[in-house]
Motif scaffolding. Structure first.
Motif, PDB file in Angstrom:
ATOM      1  N   MET A  32      20.977  -2.865  20.655  1.00  0.00           N
ATOM      2  CA  MET A  32      21.866  -2.896  19.492  1.00  0.00           C
ATOM      3  C   MET A  32      21.293  -2.022  18.374  1.00  0.00           C
ATOM      4  N   PRO A  33      22.196  -1.435  17.544  1.00  0.00           N
ATOM      5  CA  PRO A  33      21.718  -0.578  16.456  1.00  0.00           C
ATOM      6  C   PRO A  33      20.790  -1.345  15.506  1.00  0.00           C
ATOM      7  N   ARG A  34      19.903  -0.610  14.857  1.00  0.00           N
ATOM      8  CA  ARG A  34      18.934  -1.218  13.956  1.00  0.00           C
ATOM      9  C   ARG A  34      19.654  -1.935  12.816  1.00  0.00           C
ATOM     10  N   ARG A  35      19.095  -3.055  12.380  1.00  0.00           N
ATOM     11  CA  ARG A  35      19.786  -3.911  11.418  1.00  0.00           C
ATOM     12  C   ARG A  35      18.796  -4.637  10.518  1.00  0.00           C
ATOM     13  N   LEU A  36      19.325  -5.120   9.402  1.00  0.00           N
ATOM     14  CA  LEU A  36      18.556  -5.966   8.486  1.00  0.00           C
ATOM     15  C   LEU A  36      19.180  -7.355   8.489  1.00  0.00           C
ATOM     16  N   VAL A  37      18.387  -8.342   8.875  1.00  0.00           N
ATOM     17  CA  VAL A  37      18.869  -9.718   8.844  1.00  0.00           C
ATOM     18  C   VAL A  37      18.164 -10.429   7.691  1.00  0.00           C
ATOM     19  N   ILE A  38      18.934 -11.066   6.836  1.00  0.00           N
ATOM     20  CA  ILE A  38      18.351 -11.714   5.658  1.00  0.00           C
ATOM     21  C   ILE A  38      18.502 -13.225   5.780  1.00  0.00           C
ATOM     22  N   LEU A  39      17.385 -13.942   5.762  1.00  0.00           N
ATOM     23  CA  LEU A  39      17.436 -15.404   5.783  1.00  0.00           C
ATOM     24  C   LEU A  39      17.506 -15.907   4.342  1.00  0.00           C
ATOM     25  N   VAL A  82      10.224  -8.352   5.593  1.00  0.00           N
ATOM     26  CA  VAL A  82      10.160  -7.619   4.326  1.00  0.00           C
ATOM     27  C   VAL A  82      10.927  -8.347   3.212  1.00  0.00           C
ATOM     28  N   SER A  83      10.823  -7.816   2.001  1.00  0.00           N
ATOM     29  CA  SER A  83      11.690  -8.274   0.912  1.00  0.00           C
ATOM     30  C   SER A  83      13.049  -7.600   1.095  1.00  0.00           C
ATOM     31  N   ILE A  84      14.061  -8.084   0.392  1.00  0.00           N
ATOM     32  CA  ILE A  84      15.391  -7.485   0.534  1.00  0.00           C
ATOM     33  C   ILE A  84      15.398  -6.048   0.018  1.00  0.00           C
ATOM     34  N   SER A  97      13.409  -3.487  13.955  1.00  0.00           N
ATOM     35  CA  SER A  97      14.465  -4.118  13.172  1.00  0.00           C
ATOM     36  C   SER A  97      13.837  -4.882  12.011  1.00  0.00           C
ATOM     37  N   LEU A  98      14.658  -5.138  10.989  1.00  0.00           N
ATOM     38  CA  LEU A  98      14.116  -5.695   9.755  1.00  0.00           C
ATOM     39  C   LEU A  98      14.609  -7.119   9.531  1.00  0.00           C
ATOM     40  N   LEU A  99      13.695  -7.983   9.106  1.00  0.00           N
ATOM     41  CA  LEU A  99      14.077  -9.347   8.739  1.00  0.00           C
ATOM     42  C   LEU A  99      13.567  -9.595   7.321  1.00  0.00           C
ATOM     43  N   ALA A 100      14.465  -9.993   6.414  1.00  0.00           N
ATOM     44  CA  ALA A 100      14.039 -10.295   5.043  1.00  0.00           C
ATOM     45  C   ALA A 100      14.128 -11.791   4.805  1.00  0.00           C
ATOM     46  N   LEU A 101      13.164 -12.301   4.032  1.00  0.00           N
ATOM     47  CA  LEU A 101      13.173 -13.718   3.645  1.00  0.00           C
ATOM     48  C   LEU A 101      13.659 -13.802   2.217  1.00  0.00           C
ATOM     49  N   SER A 102      14.568 -14.738   1.928  1.00  0.00           N
ATOM     50  CA  SER A 102      14.958 -14.903   0.527  1.00  0.00           C
ATOM     51  C   SER A 102      15.169 -16.375   0.197  1.00  0.00           C
ATOM     52  N   PHE A 103      14.863 -16.724  -1.049  1.00  0.00           N
ATOM     53  CA  PHE A 103      14.975 -18.105  -1.535  1.00  0.00           C
ATOM     54  C   PHE A 103      15.620 -18.067  -2.907  1.00  0.00           C
ATOM     55  N   GLU A 119       1.693 -14.679   1.467  1.00  0.00           N
ATOM     56  CA  GLU A 119       0.442 -13.937   1.293  1.00  0.00           C
ATOM     57  C   GLU A 119      -0.431 -14.044   2.548  1.00  0.00           C
ATOM     58  N   ARG A 120      -0.550 -15.266   3.106  1.00  0.00           N
ATOM     59  CA  ARG A 120      -1.408 -15.388   4.297  1.00  0.00           C
ATOM     60  C   ARG A 120      -0.749 -14.756   5.524  1.00  0.00           C
ATOM     61  N   GLN A 121       0.568 -14.716   5.569  1.00  0.00           N
ATOM     62  CA  GLN A 121       1.257 -14.080   6.704  1.00  0.00           C
ATOM     63  C   GLN A 121       1.395 -12.568   6.507  1.00  0.00           C
ATOM     64  N   LYS A 122       1.071 -12.107   5.309  1.00  0.00           N
ATOM     65  CA  LYS A 122       1.203 -10.676   4.972  1.00  0.00           C
ATOM     66  C   LYS A 122       2.611 -10.141   5.250  1.00  0.00           C
ATOM     67  N   VAL A 123       3.600 -10.855   4.713  1.00  0.00           N
ATOM     68  CA  VAL A 123       4.995 -10.411   4.855  1.00  0.00           C
ATOM     69  C   VAL A 123       5.632 -10.317   3.464  1.00  0.00           C
ATOM     70  N   GLY A 124       6.807  -9.714   3.401  1.00  0.00           N
ATOM     71  CA  GLY A 124       7.524  -9.620   2.135  1.00  0.00           C
ATOM     72  C   GLY A 124       8.524 -10.765   1.994  1.00  0.00           C
ATOM     73  N   ALA A 125       9.013 -10.979   0.785  1.00  0.00           N
ATOM     74  CA  ALA A 125      10.054 -11.989   0.535  1.00  0.00           C
ATOM     75  C   ALA A 125      10.672 -11.706  -0.825  1.00  0.00           C
ATOM     76  N   THR A 126      11.863 -12.279  -1.026  1.00  0.00           N
ATOM     77  CA  THR A 126      12.552 -12.141  -2.304  1.00  0.00           C
ATOM     78  C   THR A 126      12.898 -13.535  -2.824  1.00  0.00           C
ATOM     79  N   VAL A 127      12.642 -13.779  -4.100  1.00  0.00           N
ATOM     80  CA  VAL A 127      13.059 -15.038  -4.734  1.00  0.00           C
ATOM     81  C   VAL A 127      14.024 -14.694  -5.862  1.00  0.00           C
TER      82      VAL A 127
END
Ligand code: ZN
Length: 358
Positions: A32-39, A82-84, A97-103, A119-127
Motif C-alpha cells: 500500500m502507498p506510504r501513509r501517516l496514521v495518527i493515534l 513521530v509528532s504530527i 510508513s509514519l505513525l504519529a501519537l497525539s493526545f 523520551e525513553r522510547q525515543k519517539v515523537g508525539a503531539t499534545v
C-alpha cells in the motif's frame, strides 16, 4: 445493535486478527502507498502513584501507561513514530510508513507520564493544549458537567440546571429525557448539552450549579490539567505542542468571528507560554459536524499548517491538510485493529468494495 452492524464488527475483528497474527500486515504495509496514521488519546493513566484525574473521567478518556508503551514499542520496530508536524512534513517523502501519537486537551498526566514515556522510547508525539486551563486555571463546561453528575446524579443535575437557566428549551428537553428514563442518561444529557443548548446559557447554568454544589474550579483544574511549567517541560522533552482553542468550543456552533478568536487567541497564548508558534491544530470534539469551512480558514490564518479531526482513517500525501484523520485510542484499544488500520489493511479492502472501517 443491528445484525448488519454486528456482522461488520465480527468481520472487522477476524480480518484484523488474520492480518496481525499471520504477519501479512507487513506485506500489506509494503504494497500500500506510504501513509501517516495518527493515534488520538486523552489521558495516560500511570501504572504507579496518584492519578487524581481518574475520579472525574469516563473510561473512553484514558489509556494505561503499560498498554500505550506496548503499542508504541510494536510500531517503533516497524514504522517511524513521530509528532504530527514531523509526520506531515515527511509525508511526501519516501521511507518507512509514519505513525504519529497525539493526545488532546493538556491533561497533567501527559506531562508526568507521557513525556517520560516518549523520551525513553525515543519517539515523537503531539499534545494539543486548550489555553484557558493554562492561563486562568479554569476548566471547560464538560468537566463541570461530569463533576456535577458524579456528585448529584442526573435528576438533581437537571433540576439545578433549570433553577439557574429558567424554563428554557434546553431545560425542558433535559427534563423530558429524565422523565422518559430510557437509560444511558450520561450520554444523552451530554449530547443535549453539547449540541442543543445555547453555549452561553449552558456555561452559565453549569457554572452556577457547580459553585452552588461546592465545586472548586481551581482544584478541579489542578487535578486534571497541566500548568505552564509542565507544558514547557514537555516541549523540552521534544513533544510538539499544538493548538486546541481557548475554551474547547464546538466551533460549528459559534459565529465565524468568535471561532476566529477561539483559534487565534489559543495560538497566541501558546506562543507566549512556550516561546514558539504552534503549527498543528486539533478541532475540539473533532467530528465533521463540530467544525466547518470557517474553522479551517481561521486555523490557516492563525498560522497552523494542518488540522486534525476525530474520524478514523489513514492520511496520504493528497489528504486535505485541514481534515487529517485520527484513530482514537483508549483503554479498549486493540493492537491488531490499530495495525490493520495502520498497514493500510482497511484501505485495501475498500479497493475491493468492502468497507470495514469505523
Ligand atoms: Zn479536546
Amino acid at each position: 445493535m443491528s445484525l448488519k452492524h454486528k456482522l461488520k464488527l465480527a468481520l472487522r475483528e477476524s480480518y484484523a486478527r488474520m492480518l496481525f497474527h499471520s504477519g501479512l500486515h507487513a506485506l500489506v504495509n509494503k504494497l500500500m502507498p506510504r501513509r501517516l496514521v495518527i493515534l488520538a488519546g486523552h489521558c495516560v493513566k500511570p501504572e504507579r502513584g496518584e492519578w487524581p484525574a481518574g475520579q472525574h473521567l469516563s473510561p473512553d478518556m484514558w489509556i494505561g501507561e503499560a498498554q500505550l508503551e506496548r503499542i508504541v514499542s510494536w510500531f517503533k520496530a516497524r514504522y517511524d513514530v513521530v509528532s504530527i508536524g514531523d509526520g506531515v512534513a515527511r509525508l511526501d517523502g519516501s521511507g518507512r510508513s509514519l505513525l504519529a501519537l497525539s493526545f488532546d486537551d493538556g491533561y497533567r498526566d501527559n506531562a508526568r507520564v507521557l513525556g517520560p514515556l516518549v523520551e525513553r522510547q525515543k519517539v515523537g508525539a503531539t499534545v494539543f493544549l486548550e489555553s484557558r486551563p493554562l492561563d486562568e486555571r479554569r476548566v471547560n463546561w464538560s468537566h463541570k458537567y461530569f463533576w456535577l453528575l458524579a456528585k448529584l446524579g442526573p435528576e438533581a443535575l437537571v433540576e439545578r440546571y433549570g433553577a439557574h437557566s429558567g424554563p428554557t428549551h434546553t431545560f425542558l428537553t433535559l427534563n423530558q429525557m429524565i422523565a422518559e428514563g430510557r437509560g444511558n442518561e450520561r450520554y444523552h444529557l451530554k449530547r443535549i448539552l453539547k449540541y442543543e443548548a445555547p453555549p452561553d446559557e449552558r456555561d452559565r447554568a453549569l457554572d452556577l450549579a457547580f459553585t452552588e454544589a461546592g465545586g472548586d474550579e481551581r482544584k478541579l483544574c489542578d487535578e486534571l490539567y497541566m500548568d505552564w511549567n509542565e507544558a514547557r517541560e514537555l516541549s523540552v522533552r521534544g513533544v510538539e505542542l499544538g493548538g486546541h482553542t481557548v475554551t474547547h468550543a464546538i466551533l460549528s456552533k459559534i459565529p465565524p468571528d468568535v471561532q476566529r478568536r477561539e483559534i487565534t487567541d489559543g495560538a497566541r497564548s501558546l506562543e507566549r507560554g512556550l516561546g514558539k508558534k504552534p503549527v498543528t491544530f486539533a478541532y475540539p470534539w473533532g467530528r465533521r459536524w463540530d467544525y466547518d469551512e470557517s474553522s479551517r480558514g481561521a486555523a490557516r490564518d492563525a498560522g497552523f499548517t494542518c488540522a486534525v479531526n476525530m474520524h478514523a482513517g489513514v492520511n496520504r500525501p493528497d489528504t486535505p491538510r485541514y481534515d487529517l484523520r485520527r484513530v482514537a485510542i483508549d483503554g479498549e484499544a486493540k493492537l491488531h485493529l490499530l495495525v490493520a488500520e495502520a498497514c493500510g489493511g482497511f484501505e485495501l479492502l475498500r479497493k475491493f468494495g468492502l468497507d470495514l472501517a469505523e
